[in-house]
Design an enzyme around this catalytic site. Structure first.
Site, PDB file in Angstrom:
ATOM      1  CB  SER A  18      42.489  35.843  48.350  1.00 48.85           C
ATOM      2  OG  SER A  18      42.691  37.175  48.723  1.00 48.85           O
ATOM      3  CE1 TYR A  39      41.475  38.996  54.580  1.00 51.65           C
ATOM      4  CE2 TYR A  39      43.430  40.349  54.896  1.00 51.65           C
ATOM      5  CZ  TYR A  39      42.552  39.685  54.062  1.00 51.65           C
ATOM      6  OH  TYR A  39      42.757  39.703  52.702  1.00 51.65           O
ATOM      7  CE1 TYR A  80      42.838  38.355  44.727  1.00 52.00           C
ATOM      8  CE2 TYR A  80      43.838  36.934  43.097  1.00 52.00           C
ATOM      9  CZ  TYR A  80      43.677  37.306  44.413  1.00 52.00           C
ATOM     10  OH  TYR A  80      44.341  36.648  45.399  1.00 52.00           O
ATOM     11  CB  VAL A  87      48.884  36.516  46.473  1.00 48.66           C
ATOM     12  CG1 VAL A  87      47.993  37.559  45.837  1.00 48.66           C
ATOM     13  CG2 VAL A  87      48.881  36.631  47.988  1.00 48.66           C
ATOM     14  CE  LYS A 116      40.064  38.744  50.476  1.00 47.59           C
ATOM     15  NZ  LYS A 116      41.114  39.097  49.547  1.00 47.59           N
TER      16      LYS A 116
END
Ligand code: GLU
Length: 305
Positions: A66, A194, A241, A259, A69
């Protein structure tokens, strides 16, 4: 700041002290290949305007997950501009896990998602320039290399194939975006972009360099100040998160976790930090990684609040 060797000793001490928190977490297991991560790995890399400090497994490779992102958001801002980005995704924290579905019967709207949850990041991949999704993935890879100042960064094919084989929740999210007419691209190709981007392999130094660029410490030709401010603001409210509020209290700097066990922390106008420790809490944040950042932040008074 102390001189180089003094602070490296202190960083070694802090990192070793935080090792005891590893036992409170566990490696991500939504794909088998991540579950195999060695949870005893622990590394940190700090880049400030004058010095670099590092300790432990700072050059071990792990997948960015992530932490890509904010880079997807940055490239979308550069390629399509802030208005198109704002029309596709919102900027409010959801307070829900990163892969959450919309549980209500209400139509899904851009304001319900943000760039740091999966639905938002998947949607933003459509704004990245490239006539094919392969080209978009390659541009994201090149962008990562440029920001990390490391041309040897590659995609981990095993992780990519595993994400693709098991990523049905992301597939469902992408079809939902499509069903609500927020995107109209080929869902499988979009997800390939992605999944490929999440599978980019980095180390702590790469994350520290990316964070340093976002911290806007130097006149920087890759990220302009407005884009950096946009990304850092979203990171401080949504980057960790549904643990972002707690992180803001305890560490107080824009950051993004993944993660794979990495956390990238941006100290605006001061430094970039990368940490790695694959044992995660229930929200997906590295437990020992957070503790290292918390300790460094208190010691060096890094909180922006
Ligand atoms: N590839 C992961 C997913 O989308 C990224 C998860 C994460 O690091 O938050 O499920």
């Amino acid at each position: 700041m102390n001189n180089l060797s003094d602070f490296n000793c202190e960083l070694a001490f802090i990192t070793d002290e935080c090792r005891k928190y590893i036992k409170y977490g566990k490696a991500a297991d939504y794909i088998p290949v991540l579950a195999k991560a060695d949870v005893n790995k622990l590394g940190v890399y700090i880049i400030s305007k004058d010095n670099e400090y590092f300790y432990g497994d700072y050059d071990d490779l792990f997948t960015i997950q992530s932490i890509i992102k904010p880079l997807i958001l940055l490239l979308a801002l550069q390629d399509a501009g802030v208005e198109r980005v704002r029309s596709l995704v919102g900027v409010e924290a959801t307070g829900k896990p990163f892969d959450t579905f919309n549980y209500t019967d209400l139509a899904l709207k851009s304001e319900h998602i943000n760039p740091m949850i999966n639905a938002g990041a998947i949607a933003l991949c459509t704004l990245i320039k490239g006539s094919t999704f392969q080209e978009k993935t390659n541009r994201l890879l090149d962008f990562t290399r440029k920001l990390a100042k490391n041309d040897s960064i590659e995609i981990d094919t095993t992780v990519y194939l595993s994400e693709k084989a098991t990523g049905n929740k992301n597939r469902a999210l992408a079809y939902m975006l499509n069903a609500y007419k927020m995107i109209n691209e080929d869902v499988e190709e979009l997800l390939d972009c992605y999944f490929g981007a999440c599978s980019i392999k980095v180390n702590c130094k790469d994350l520290a360099n990316i964070a340093f660029a976002l911290a806007h410490c130097l006149p920087n030709e890759i990220i302009n100040e407005d884009d950096a401010r946009f990304v850092n603001a979203i990171l401080s409210t949504c980057g960790m998160y549904d643990g972002s509020g707690e992180f803001a209290l305890n560490v107080g700097v824009p950051a993004k976790s993944g993660v794979g066990g990495g956390i990238m922390a941006v100290v605006p106008f001061r430094m970039g930090i990368g940490v790695f420790s694959p044992a995660l809490d229930e929200k997906g944040n590295s437990v020992a990684g957070k503790k290292i950042l918390e300790t460094i932040s208190k010691k060096m008074q890094l909180s922006i609040f």
